[in-house]
Design a protein around this motif. Sequence first.
Motif, PDB file in Angstrom:
ATOM      1  N   TRP A   1     -60.243 140.432   0.967  1.00  0.00           N
ATOM      2  CA  TRP A   1     -60.772 139.075   0.864  1.00  0.00           C
ATOM      3  C   TRP A   1     -62.123 138.966   1.566  1.00  0.00           C
ATOM      4  CZ3 TRP A   1     -57.859 134.770  -1.143  1.00  0.00           C
ATOM      5  CH2 TRP A   1     -56.559 135.109  -1.558  1.00  0.00           C
ATOM      6  N   LEU A   2     -63.047 138.207   0.958  1.00  0.00           N
ATOM      7  CA  LEU A   2     -64.293 137.816   1.604  1.00  0.00           C
ATOM      8  C   LEU A   2     -64.013 136.489   2.312  1.00  0.00           C
ATOM      9  CD1 LEU A   2     -67.450 138.046   1.923  1.00  0.00           C
ATOM     10  CD2 LEU A   2     -67.604 136.716  -0.210  1.00  0.00           C
ATOM     11  N   VAL A   3     -64.430 136.381   3.572  1.00  0.00           N
ATOM     12  CA  VAL A   3     -64.159 135.169   4.349  1.00  0.00           C
ATOM     13  C   VAL A   3     -65.490 134.524   4.745  1.00  0.00           C
ATOM     14  CG1 VAL A   3     -62.896 134.208   6.315  1.00  0.00           C
ATOM     15  CG2 VAL A   3     -62.219 136.445   5.366  1.00  0.00           C
ATOM     16  N   LEU A   4     -65.610 133.224   4.528  1.00  0.00           N
ATOM     17  CA  LEU A   4     -66.837 132.514   4.902  1.00  0.00           C
ATOM     18  C   LEU A   4     -66.525 131.325   5.801  1.00  0.00           C
ATOM     19  CD1 LEU A   4     -68.638 132.349   1.416  1.00  0.00           C
ATOM     20  CD2 LEU A   4     -69.006 134.032   3.232  1.00  0.00           C
ATOM     21  N   HIS A   5     -67.338 131.163   6.844  1.00  0.00           N
ATOM     22  CA  HIS A   5     -67.293 129.961   7.672  1.00  0.00           C
ATOM     23  C   HIS A   5     -68.686 129.349   7.604  1.00  0.00           C
ATOM     24  CE1 HIS A   5     -67.216 127.347  11.182  1.00  0.00           C
ATOM     25  NE2 HIS A   5     -65.902 127.387  11.125  1.00  0.00           N
TER      26      HIS A   5
ATOM     27  N   MET B   1     -71.926 118.755   9.609  1.00  0.00           N
ATOM     28  CA  MET B   1     -71.248 120.036   9.793  1.00  0.00           C
ATOM     29  C   MET B   1     -70.020 120.099   8.882  1.00  0.00           C
ATOM     30  SD  MET B   1     -69.565 121.456  13.244  1.00  0.00           S
ATOM     31  CE  MET B   1     -68.443 122.824  13.199  1.00  0.00           C
ATOM     32  N   PRO B   2     -69.944 121.145   8.106  1.00  0.00           N
ATOM     33  CA  PRO B   2     -68.810 121.223   7.166  1.00  0.00           C
ATOM     34  C   PRO B   2     -67.441 121.254   7.872  1.00  0.00           C
ATOM     35  CG  PRO B   2     -70.525 122.786   6.577  1.00  0.00           C
ATOM     36  CD  PRO B   2     -70.887 122.235   7.921  1.00  0.00           C
ATOM     37  N   GLU B   3     -66.582 120.326   7.485  1.00  0.00           N
ATOM     38  CA  GLU B   3     -65.204 120.280   7.981  1.00  0.00           C
ATOM     39  C   GLU B   3     -64.270 120.452   6.774  1.00  0.00           C
ATOM     40  OE1 GLU B   3     -64.607 116.914  10.657  1.00  0.00           O
ATOM     41  OE2 GLU B   3     -66.721 116.938  11.195  1.00  0.00           O
ATOM     42  N   LEU B   4     -62.971 120.292   6.996  1.00  0.00           N
ATOM     43  CA  LEU B   4     -62.004 120.570   5.924  1.00  0.00           C
ATOM     44  C   LEU B   4     -62.393 120.003   4.544  1.00  0.00           C
ATOM     45  CD1 LEU B   4     -58.122 120.315   6.300  1.00  0.00           C
ATOM     46  CD2 LEU B   4     -59.292 119.838   4.166  1.00  0.00           C
ATOM     47  N   PRO B   5     -62.719 118.695   4.432  1.00  0.00           N
ATOM     48  CA  PRO B   5     -63.024 118.161   3.096  1.00  0.00           C
ATOM     49  C   PRO B   5     -64.253 118.811   2.458  1.00  0.00           C
ATOM     50  CG  PRO B   5     -62.554 116.384   4.631  1.00  0.00           C
ATOM     51  CD  PRO B   5     -62.718 117.638   5.450  1.00  0.00           C
ATOM     52  N   ASP B   6     -65.280 119.088   3.286  1.00  0.00           N
ATOM     53  CA  ASP B   6     -66.486 119.743   2.757  1.00  0.00           C
ATOM     54  C   ASP B   6     -66.145 121.136   2.233  1.00  0.00           C
ATOM     55  OD1 ASP B   6     -68.644 117.806   4.119  1.00  0.00           O
ATOM     56  OD2 ASP B   6     -67.118 118.325   5.602  1.00  0.00           O
ATOM     57  N   VAL B   7     -65.351 121.873   3.016  1.00  0.00           N
ATOM     58  CA  VAL B   7     -65.020 123.246   2.629  1.00  0.00           C
ATOM     59  C   VAL B   7     -64.133 123.251   1.376  1.00  0.00           C
ATOM     60  CG1 VAL B   7     -63.992 125.435   3.395  1.00  0.00           C
ATOM     61  CG2 VAL B   7     -65.319 124.053   5.007  1.00  0.00           C
TER      62      VAL B   7
ATOM     63  N   THR C   1     -59.119 131.924  -4.759  1.00  0.00           N
ATOM     64  CA  THR C   1     -59.642 131.298  -3.546  1.00  0.00           C
ATOM     65  C   THR C   1     -58.504 130.772  -2.686  1.00  0.00           C
ATOM     66  OG1 THR C   1     -59.788 129.130  -4.580  1.00  0.00           O
ATOM     67  CG2 THR C   1     -61.759 130.519  -4.702  1.00  0.00           C
ATOM     68  N   PHE C   2     -58.809 130.565  -1.415  1.00  0.00           N
ATOM     69  CA  PHE C   2     -57.851 130.012  -0.475  1.00  0.00           C
ATOM     70  C   PHE C   2     -58.655 129.370   0.649  1.00  0.00           C
ATOM     71  CE2 PHE C   2     -55.105 130.505   3.338  1.00  0.00           C
ATOM     72  CZ  PHE C   2     -53.989 129.818   2.892  1.00  0.00           C
ATOM     73  N   ARG C   3     -58.165 128.247   1.154  1.00  0.00           N
ATOM     74  CA  ARG C   3     -58.846 127.623   2.283  1.00  0.00           C
ATOM     75  C   ARG C   3     -57.851 127.401   3.414  1.00  0.00           C
ATOM     76  NH1 ARG C   3     -58.503 123.516   4.609  1.00  0.00           N
ATOM     77  NH2 ARG C   3     -57.213 122.570   2.990  1.00  0.00           N
ATOM     78  N   HIS C   4     -58.277 127.673   4.631  1.00  0.00           N
ATOM     79  CA  HIS C   4     -57.461 127.326   5.804  1.00  0.00           C
ATOM     80  C   HIS C   4     -58.403 126.703   6.826  1.00  0.00           C
ATOM     81  CE1 HIS C   4     -53.912 127.747   8.469  1.00  0.00           C
ATOM     82  NE2 HIS C   4     -54.847 127.705   9.399  1.00  0.00           N
ATOM     83  N   GLY C   5     -58.145 125.454   7.189  1.00  0.00           N
ATOM     84  CA  GLY C   5     -59.045 124.757   8.108  1.00  0.00           C
ATOM     85  C   GLY C   5     -60.450 124.762   7.539  1.00  0.00           C
ATOM     86  N   LYS C   6     -61.404 125.256   8.325  1.00  0.00           N
ATOM     87  CA  LYS C   6     -62.806 125.275   7.880  1.00  0.00           C
ATOM     88  C   LYS C   6     -63.201 126.625   7.289  1.00  0.00           C
ATOM     89  CE  LYS C   6     -63.870 122.281  11.825  1.00  0.00           C
ATOM     90  NZ  LYS C   6     -64.668 122.210  13.066  1.00  0.00           N
ATOM     91  N   TYR C   7     -62.235 127.524   7.076  1.00  0.00           N
ATOM     92  CA  TYR C   7     -62.526 128.850   6.511  1.00  0.00           C
ATOM     93  C   TYR C   7     -62.225 128.882   5.015  1.00  0.00           C
ATOM     94  CZ  TYR C   7     -63.158 130.937  11.127  1.00  0.00           C
ATOM     95  OH  TYR C   7     -63.638 131.246  12.369  1.00  0.00           O
ATOM     96  N   LEU C   8     -63.118 129.525   4.279  1.00  0.00           N
ATOM     97  CA  LEU C   8     -62.916 129.713   2.844  1.00  0.00           C
ATOM     98  C   LEU C   8     -62.735 131.202   2.565  1.00  0.00           C
ATOM     99  CD1 LEU C   8     -62.884 128.566  -0.030  1.00  0.00           C
ATOM    100  CD2 LEU C   8     -65.379 128.721  -0.042  1.00  0.00           C
ATOM    101  N   PHE C   9     -61.719 131.536   1.785  1.00  0.00           N
ATOM    102  CA  PHE C   9     -61.407 132.927   1.453  1.00  0.00           C
ATOM    103  C   PHE C   9     -61.591 133.134  -0.053  1.00  0.00           C
ATOM    104  CE2 PHE C   9     -59.194 134.103   5.419  1.00  0.00           C
ATOM    105  CZ  PHE C   9     -58.939 132.844   5.958  1.00  0.00           C
ATOM    106  N   ALA C  10     -62.202 134.263  -0.422  1.00  0.00           N
ATOM    107  CA  ALA C  10     -62.312 134.620  -1.843  1.00  0.00           C
ATOM    108  C   ALA C  10     -61.664 135.986  -2.039  1.00  0.00           C
ATOM    109  CB  ALA C  10     -63.781 134.672  -2.256  1.00  0.00           C
TER     110      ALA C  10
END
Length: 265
Positions: free
Chosen positions: A71-75, A1-7, A55-64
Amino acid sequence: MPELPDVEVYKHHLEAHGMRKVIDHIELRGADRMLGDTDTRSLRKRLEGHSLTGTFRHGKYLFAHIGGNGWLVLHFGMTGYFEYGDDGEADPQHNVLVLYFKDGSYLAFNCRRKLGAIALAETPEEFIANKGLGPDVTALSESDFSTLLQERGGTAKGLLMNQELLAGLGNVYSDEVLFQAGIHPKTRLDRLEGSRRKALYQAMQKVIKAAIAAEAEPERMPDDFLIPRRGLRNAKCPFCGGTPKRISASGRHAWYCPCRQPEPE
Ligand SMILES: [Zn+2]
């Protein structure tokens, strides 16, 4: 399961394959239950004819960042990752969102179990506040972490995985952080001494940094990590040679070394 490092690694993929190219059209396939408050029409309107510019990342969320268009947000849920190609069509299997660029290339969000999320946000800050996410692990100071442990307490594994307190760690990396710090998953953190709070903070930062440097690939992680040994038969603890065990903690399966991480009294 993707966590901070994966994201964080996925953020690099997005930067390498999705930036500053005009989006010709998008394709959504079977993504309905991942869309939450947004819909296909809004996504088309925001994305088609525009480019991703940051791009921006917070926790397990990725923002473009979509230019001046929000912004497009992906989990990534349990199984999400990106696929990309220089030409042709994205594989229709499990690619829930595909951005087709005008230059012929594409970037696809593959999410087999559809437990991830696709959203739109005006700003990352607003999205983070609405979701009630805690500070990102990498942005948290040692003194704020220490205060968090003393004020919120609870068991070690539960606190580290609680995204409202601390955003980024899930089942696998919370185990690794506790293993490196020598703390049993069921230890109550409000009773932890100052020196061990510090050790836990340092282990957390060390684990995240090393995992990102290894591009979140278990086989490239440091020799003393538990992650490459998780679930393997005949796995040995890199510190004591003992056998890592699995227990139920905070509703998940935690792997730990009984010798290095003694059970709390
Ligand atoms: Zn051990």
